[in-house]
Design a protein around this motif. Structure first.
Motif, PDB file in Angstrom:
ATOM      1  N   UNK A  13       0.813  -1.218   0.000  1.00  0.00           N
ATOM      2  CA  UNK A  13       0.000   0.000   0.000  1.00  0.00           C
ATOM      3  C   UNK A  13       0.845   1.267   0.000  1.00  0.00           C
ATOM      4  N   UNK A  14       2.170   1.117   0.215  1.00  0.00           N
ATOM      5  CA  UNK A  14       3.068   2.268   0.152  1.00  0.00           C
ATOM      6  C   UNK A  14       3.761   2.410  -1.206  1.00  0.00           C
ATOM      7  N   UNK A  15       3.560   1.435  -2.079  1.00  0.00           N
ATOM      8  CA  UNK A  15       4.220   1.435  -3.388  1.00  0.00           C
ATOM      9  C   UNK A  15       3.592   2.486  -4.291  1.00  0.00           C
ATOM     10  N   UNK A  16       4.435   3.345  -4.862  1.00  0.00           N
ATOM     11  CA  UNK A  16       3.957   4.363  -5.810  1.00  0.00           C
ATOM     12  C   UNK A  16       4.596   4.223  -7.189  1.00  0.00           C
ATOM     13  N   UNK A  17       5.780   3.611  -7.255  1.00  0.00           N
ATOM     14  CA  UNK A  17       6.455   3.419  -8.543  1.00  0.00           C
ATOM     15  C   UNK A  17       6.808   1.942  -8.703  1.00  0.00           C
ATOM     16  N   UNK A  18       6.655   1.437  -9.929  1.00  0.00           N
ATOM     17  CA  UNK A  18       6.867   0.013 -10.202  1.00  0.00           C
ATOM     18  C   UNK A  18       7.749  -0.138 -11.433  1.00  0.00           C
ATOM     19  N   UNK A  19       8.860  -0.845 -11.270  1.00  0.00           N
ATOM     20  CA  UNK A  19       9.731  -1.173 -12.399  1.00  0.00           C
ATOM     21  C   UNK A  19       9.195  -2.428 -13.075  1.00  0.00           C
ATOM     22  N   UNK A  20       9.019  -2.368 -14.386  1.00  0.00           N
ATOM     23  CA  UNK A  20       8.435  -3.470 -15.141  1.00  0.00           C
ATOM     24  C   UNK A  20       9.494  -4.177 -15.972  1.00  0.00           C
TER      25      UNK A  20
END
Length: 279
Positions: A91-98
């Motif tokens: 719930x604290x994740x704002x950016x995701x490396x794909x």
């Protein structure tokens, strides 16, 4: 007539599918190359391959493909090899490396966030280097064999197949064999294409075959032979059955509704090559 060109994926989970092509007579009937899932789809799109084990998402973007029936890389439970990994709570994740090795896993990640995990995040395409991913982003998508090697006790992780199944009650289809329609007209009409790929899968899942795959792949990935067998027989589902087709159609619907993928064309399945030759 000519030999058809197969573009396959160099991951553990394709080893049973490729059994007859690597250990039997089927390999003499085709020209075979190995690559990543996204590159496999590109080879079909560019006409550099005739048959490919394509990410399910690629079917929405490549015209003129036909699906080989009955065979898939799918999951009806946690898959273990498609992971969202973070050092902080989700719930604290704002950016995701794909990891862009697979279009399907990228699309699934976006769907899961948009529909069930609080809305879209900022996504960044990166090479599958978990250390770098987590230095530059809050979380990283890791797929395939690298995901199997992650020590999940060190991180917050979400198995995306497990999350999909929990939310929808349906299996998730990651990939299936597809054929360029134009190539079918150039193949030997006597070739029973669907049977060749179905039988290769069946032979690859025999106990003796799984033992050999475990001996070959376990040391490569730092896994025990028992862990390799469990992954291939418990986490991966290799049949494109009715339940998987329902899950696949729901994935296509959600992806289109959210603008993650174009609308998928109707699934077209390969007929016998004799029938194609008569057209």
């Amino acid at each position: 007539m000519r030999r058809l060109r197969i573009s396959a994926i160099s991951y553990l989970n394709t080893a049973p599918l490729m059994w007859d092509f690597e250990h039997g007579e089927a390999g003499r009937k085709f020209d075979i190359s190995y690559t990543l899932p996204s590159s496999c789809a590109r080879a079909l799109a560019e006409g550099n391959a005739d048959i490919g084990i394509i990410p399910a998402a690629a079917y929405t973007q490549i015209l003129g493909l036909q699906v080989l029936p009955d065979v898939a890389i799918a999951s009806k439970r946690a898959v273990r090899s498609i992971l969202l990994v973070s050092r902080i709570p989700l719930d604290q994740v704002r950016t995701v490396a794909l990891d862009t090795s697979s279009m399907t896993s990228v699309a699934l990640t976006k769907i899961v966030f948009e529909k069930w995990l609080g809305g879209a995040r900022r996504f960044v395409s990166m090479a599958p280097d978990l250390g770098k991913m987590l230095t530059e982003c809050d979380a990283g998508l890791v797929i395939g064999d690298p995901a199997l090697q992650i020590d999940r006790s060190r991180y917050h992780t979400v198995d995306l197949a497990e999350e999909w199944i929990r939310r929808t009650g349906k299996p998730f289809v990651f990939a299936f064999w597809a054929v360029r329609g134009d190539a079918l007209r150039e193949a030997d009409p006597a070739l029973e294409l669907a049977a060749e790929f179905r039988e290769s899968r069946d032979h690859g899942l025999l106990p003796a075959s799984l033992d050999q795959i475990g001996r070959e792949w376990g040391p490569r990935l730092g896994l025990s032979e028992a862990d390799v067998r469990a992954y291939l027989t418990e986490n991966i589902h290799y049949q494109l059955d009715g339940a998987c087709l329902d899950g696949l159609q729901l994935f296509y619907r959600y992806a289109a509704e959210l603008g993650v993928l174009p609308s998928a064309p109707e699934l077209r399945f390969v007929e016998t090559l004799r029938a194609v030759a008569d057209l």
